[in-house]
Design a protein around this motif. Structure first.
Motif, mmCIF file in Angstrom:
data_model
loop_
_atom_site.group_PDB
_atom_site.id
_atom_site.type_symbol
_atom_site.label_atom_id
_atom_site.label_comp_id
_atom_site.label_asym_id
_atom_site.label_seq_id
_atom_site.Cartn_x
_atom_site.Cartn_y
_atom_site.Cartn_z
ATOM 1 N N PRO A 3 0.809 -1.223 0.000
ATOM 2 C CA PRO A 3 0.000 0.000 0.000
ATOM 3 C C PRO A 3 0.843 1.275 0.000
ATOM 4 O O PRO A 3 0.483 2.262 -0.616
ATOM 5 N N LYS A 4 1.988 1.237 0.710
ATOM 6 C CA LYS A 4 2.760 2.483 0.826
ATOM 7 C C LYS A 4 3.917 2.549 -0.158
ATOM 8 O O LYS A 4 4.744 3.453 -0.091
ATOM 9 N N LEU A 5 3.962 1.592 -1.077
ATOM 10 C CA LEU A 5 5.101 1.483 -1.983
ATOM 11 C C LEU A 5 5.255 2.693 -2.908
ATOM 12 O O LEU A 5 6.348 3.200 -3.121
ATOM 13 N N ILE A 6 4.143 3.193 -3.427
ATOM 14 C CA ILE A 6 4.229 4.204 -4.487
ATOM 15 C C ILE A 6 4.333 5.626 -3.951
ATOM 16 O O ILE A 6 5.098 6.431 -4.447
ATOM 17 N N GLU A 7 3.544 5.954 -2.934
ATOM 18 C CA GLU A 7 3.525 7.349 -2.467
ATOM 19 C C GLU A 7 3.721 7.491 -0.960
ATOM 20 O O GLU A 7 3.340 8.491 -0.373
ATOM 21 N N GLY A 8 4.261 6.491 -0.323
ATOM 22 C CA GLY A 8 4.431 6.566 1.115
ATOM 23 C C GLY A 8 3.127 6.255 1.840
ATOM 24 O O GLY A 8 2.240 5.635 1.241
ATOM 25 N N PRO A 9 2.944 6.612 3.080
ATOM 26 C CA PRO A 9 3.763 7.516 3.896
ATOM 27 C C PRO A 9 5.128 6.906 4.250
ATOM 28 O O PRO A 9 5.287 5.696 4.204
ATOM 29 N N ILE A 10 6.073 7.822 4.599
ATOM 30 C CA ILE A 10 7.414 7.390 4.982
ATOM 31 C C ILE A 10 7.343 7.034 6.469
ATOM 32 O O ILE A 10 7.274 7.914 7.319
ATOM 33 N N THR A 11 7.293 5.754 6.733
ATOM 34 C CA THR A 11 7.029 5.328 8.115
ATOM 35 C C THR A 11 8.316 4.901 8.815
ATOM 36 O O THR A 11 9.362 4.762 8.185
ATOM 37 N N ARG A 12 8.196 4.690 10.122
ATOM 38 C CA ARG A 12 9.353 4.239 10.922
ATOM 39 C C ARG A 12 9.185 2.754 11.233
ATOM 40 O O ARG A 12 8.077 2.295 11.512
ATOM 41 N N TYR A 13 10.303 2.088 11.264
ATOM 42 C CA TYR A 13 10.256 0.648 11.536
ATOM 43 C C TYR A 13 9.625 0.390 12.902
ATOM 44 O O TYR A 13 8.838 -0.537 13.081
#
Lengths: 330, 530
Positions: free
Chosen positions: B186-196
């Motif tokens: 789901p977040k591959l193309i436009e994020g969101p830029i998440t934390r591990y």
């Protein structure tokens, strides 16, 4: 927290599954009913908006005043000018064409034109015939076409665009121009064609595919039923027209007793000069080129058909006024 | 069978994009079904393989770059962890060794990003610069293609390694988990830029599919589709046309910037809604990326509400480290000695903010317009920082507060112009075009130039009405959110037939008025290119 990993009781789970199924079921019913409501009753249309808008514009013509229908895609509205034909010969015609119009939609527009008019001749330009896809289908992944077949609402969902409030188009420049020029599109653009003179020997070997053949036969049958002449033609096109296409269409015309006027075989007769007479490097003729192609086709009509000269008839004063307003001819 | 042929065959059957019906009606249900039938501890692998399938159909062979980066990130993380756990090393030695490995990891990741996205840009600009000295050099364009989402998963890799270095998290021993964190579909193309650290709470848990998560997730997806298909994709052709309009007038320029701002917001936030909704279906909570940005009080606040995860990344991995770095501290001290305390207080944040906004501009892509965009916000935020105190004392003297209506109106108007002028340059094809658009606002402003051409921008009467109505509905929703009105609870309290009726109305609105299918060209996702 919005996520709920807790274990549900069996009753609750069953209840939720039933709710989910009911919700989906109702939605399918809504899609089915709306599909029945929006699917055009007049058959298979690809671009319902193009077709409806063209029909709306065409209905502005005084009933039973159009003698010739030009059908096809952009090649038609670049190649044949109804206003010039009226100015030169007094014949009335209309370009029932749109950009990238598909053959099924060209047929539908032709059929629709007979609702208010009694044309004597239908001239079908060939470019739309040599498409390699089913004219009614999109170039989508298979499931999308399948779902559009099951629920036509997904294909015809823009049906509402046919209902344009009158105040929108009354003063609209494009609508006014479309009507005044009877579907012809005039442009001053000119980009020379610089390729080989024998352009028809280029390209792949093609035949009329099964999809196009189906609609071509429907054109033929419709014209026979209406007792009007169907003339096939091919506009000068140094980019896409080939001997193979010509031969294929000539064969069809011969088999069905139709006239086929391939303008690519009459370039010298018309005086086509590829340095000035194409607007985009050979794909469409320019405005200057259209003067020559229109002249050729109106001479052909004069020689072969007994069309009335409407010049001087007050019913057709609108044609004269439009020509004066746009100052295209002479 | 070659991978290209495989992709061609797959594409006969499916179109990999979030806003197509096949994503939420075929792909997502298929993943849900498989996920639900797999043992809890293996479910994250279903998500990983679904993500790889999604990635391959989008990027083909370039998928291998992602694989290489995830393996590299995983190994570097383990190396840092090994040093951390090495009891034989002293603290200083440990830190130095960890820093070396972290630097190697980050530089290599940035180098790959640089080569794939910025090599042509720097090559052309260096050559242009050298040609000022009549060297007559030329740069042969390489046109390298980058895998989708590389700007996003590279930042995620950097944040992962830095967090391991800072010992905020332990390095992950299982490669598959790092790979899923960086490539979750789901977040591959436009994020969101998440934390591990955040993702790991739910991403690998294999939470069973529940009715609550399923409905809540799909409702969020529906909201995203509404924003994208009813607003953003209707505006897409108009934005294309007005930004290339030849007879540019001030009114057309302003119109262009406004509709692009709306398109960009609806496209990006709509996609993020689909992303968050998709993850929610699996019980996975992803970070929010938008918080009613148009209700911000100033430019700084705007960026706390717009592309939030990019802002927090820069805050945590550039702003804070730079602010407390030795060099900046020394510089601040020097400033204090020369200019006094008041000015020195601004020195460290200004340097850090400058680097943040330079990085923000560069991150968006290899274009001067993006770098200008970053610098543009740097200047505004700097001005706001400097003037904030005097402005508040002025309000005090005028017996007003930040909540006074005139202040709110003033701030709203100011923010409106800051945002749309920023977007004017951001979307422009070149700096000169951006300046040309900006200039005509003051030299050739005639509303008639706009009104007479409204029908020529690729949108018809119905498109305008659809966009305006849908935009107002979304704005009403945003107002309710901003005012913390519990609209969702109130909605859920409605009788079931009413609720269902509303859902059907929204779904049918999208089916009928959405910009898709014949007559529309599919509009891509704006933030997918960054």
């Amino acid at each position: 927290m919005w996520y709920n990993p807790s274990v549900m009781t069996t009753d609750r789970l069953d209840n939720n599954i039933i709710k989910g199924i009911l919700f989906a079921l109702f939605f399918i019913i809504i899609l089915t009913v709306s599909s029945i409501l929006v699917k055009p009753e007049y058959g298979e249309v690809y671009n319902i908006v193009q077709v409806n808008q063209k029909m709306d514009s065409f209905k502005n013509e005084i009933p039973n005043t159009i003698d010739v229908i030009f059908a096809g895609n952009s090649e038609v509205y670049r190649t044949f000018s109804p206003l010039q034909m009226f100015y030169d010969k007094g014949y009335t015609s209309y370009c029932m064409s749109e950009s990238a119009l598909r053959l099924c939609d060209a047929l539908e527009l032709t059929r629709a034109s007979f609702e208010t008019q009694s044309p004597k001749i239908v001239i079908l330009e060939a470019d739309a015939i040599f498409s390699d896809v089913d004219p009614h289908k999109d170039n989508y992944a298979l499931p999308t076409n399948l779902i559009e077949d099951i629920f036509p609402i997904f294909h015809y969902h823009i049906f509402y665009k046919a209902f344009v409030p009158k105040f929108i188009y009354e003063d609209s420049v494009p609508m006014r121009t479309e009507h005044a020029l009877r579907g012809f599109v005039q442009t001053d653009e000119a980009v020379p064609y610089t390729g080989p003179a024998d352009y028809m020997s280029q390209g792949e070997q093609v035949r009329i595919n099964q999809y196009s053949m189906k609609y071509l036969n429907m054109f033929r049958d419709f014209c026979r039923e209406k007792n009007v002449a169907l003339v096939l033609t091919a506009a000068p096109n140094a980019k896409n027209w080939t001997y193979s296409k010509h031969d294929s269409l000539q064969e069809y015309a011969d088999e069905n007793g139709l006239d086929f006027i391939d303008l690519n075989y009459h370039l010298e007769d018309m005086g086509i000069d590829w340095s000035t007479d194409t607007m985009d490097g050979g794909n469409h003729v320019s405005f200057e080129g259209s003067k020559k192609t229109t002249k050729f086709i109106e001479d052909y009509l004069e020689e072969n058909y007994d069309l009335a000269d409407h010049r001087g008839d007050p019913v057709y004063d609108g044609w004269v006024k439009d020509n004066e307003e746009y100052e295209l001819y002479p | 069978m070659s991978i290209e042929l495989f992709i061609e065959c797959i594409k006969l059957w499916w179109d990999p994009a979030y806003s197509t019906w096949m994503y939420f009606a075929l792909f997502l249900p298929a993943v849900i079904l498989i996920y639900n039938f797999v043992k809890e501890e293996k479910r994250y692998l279903v998500l990983l393989f679904a993500s790889w399938f999604f990635f391959i159909t989008l990027s083909g062979w370039l998928f291998l770059i992602y694989i290489a980066e995830t393996v590299w990130t995983w190994r570097i993380g383990l190396s840092i962890q090994k040093v951390s756990e090495n009891a034989a090393l002293k603290r200083k030695e440990k830190t130095a060794a960890k820093k070396r490995i972290l630097t190697l990891g980050i530089i290599s990741l940035l180098l790959v990003l640089y080569i794939l996205k910025y090599l042509d840009f720097t090559g052309v600009n260096i050559v242009n610069l050298l040609n000022l000295f009549s060297l007559n050099l030329s740069w042969k364009m390489l046109y390298i293609v980058a895998p989708v989402g590389i700007s996003y998963f590279t930042l995620e890799a950097i944040s992962y390694l830095t967090d391991v270095y800072r010992e905020n998290i332990a390095a992950e021993t299982r490669y598959t988990r790092v790979a899923l964190y960086m490539g979750f579909f789901p977040k591959l193309i436009e994020g969101p830029i998440t934390r591990y650290e955040d993702d790991s709470k739910t991403l690998f848990s294999g939470i069973p599919i529940s009715y609550a998560n399923l409905t809540s997730g799909y409702q969020r997806i529906l909201l995203g589709l509404f924003k994208k298909l009813m607003i953003a994709d209707h505006l897409a052709p108009a934005v294309e046309i007005v930004y290339e309009w030849e007879d540019l007038a001030g009114s057309v320029s302003i119109f262009a910037a406004i509709i692009f701002t709306i398109q960009e917001y609806m496209d990006f936030s709509g996609t993020i809604d689909i992303v968050i909704g998709s993850a929610r279906v699996f019980g996975i909570g992803l970070a929010e990326n938008f918080k009613q940005p148009f209700f911000a009080k100033n430019a700084g606040d705007f960026w706390h509400r717009w592309h939030i995860t990019l802002g927090t990344f820069f805050r945590d991995y550039i702003f804070y480290p730079v602010s407390v770095s030795k060099g900046v501290m020394k510089f601040t001290k020097k400033v204090k000695d020369v200019f006094g305390m008041a000015v020195s207080r601004l020195a460290a944040p200004t340097i850090a903010i400058f680097l943040v906004w330079l990085a923000n501009g560069v991150w968006h892509g290899p274009q001067w317009t993006y770098i200008f965009y970053g610098m543009y916000y740097f200047v505004w935020i700097f001005i706001e920082n400097v003037l904030e105190k005097p402005f508040l004392s002025l309000l005090d003297k005028m017996k007003m507060t930040e909540n006074s209506v005139p202040v709110k109106v003033f701030r709203a108007i100011k923010l409106f112009f800051i945002v749309i002028f920023g977007e004017m340059f951001f979307r422009a094809d070149s700096m000169s075009r951006g300046f040309e658009m900006f200039k005509v606002i003051f030299t050739d402003f005639d509303m008639k130039e706009l009104t007479k051409h409204l029908g020529d921008f690729g949108m018809d009467f119905h498109d305008y009405v659809t966009v305006i109505v849908a935009f107002l509905l979304i704005m009403i929703l945003n107002i309710l959110k901003e005012k913390n009105v519990p609209y969702r609870r109130k909605f859920m309290a409605l009788p079931a037939p009413v609720r269902w009726g509303i859902w059907y109305a929204i779904m049918m609105s999208i089916v009928i008025f959405g910009a898709y299918g014949s007559g529309y060209d599919a509009a891509g996702m704006i933030y997918a290119k960054f």
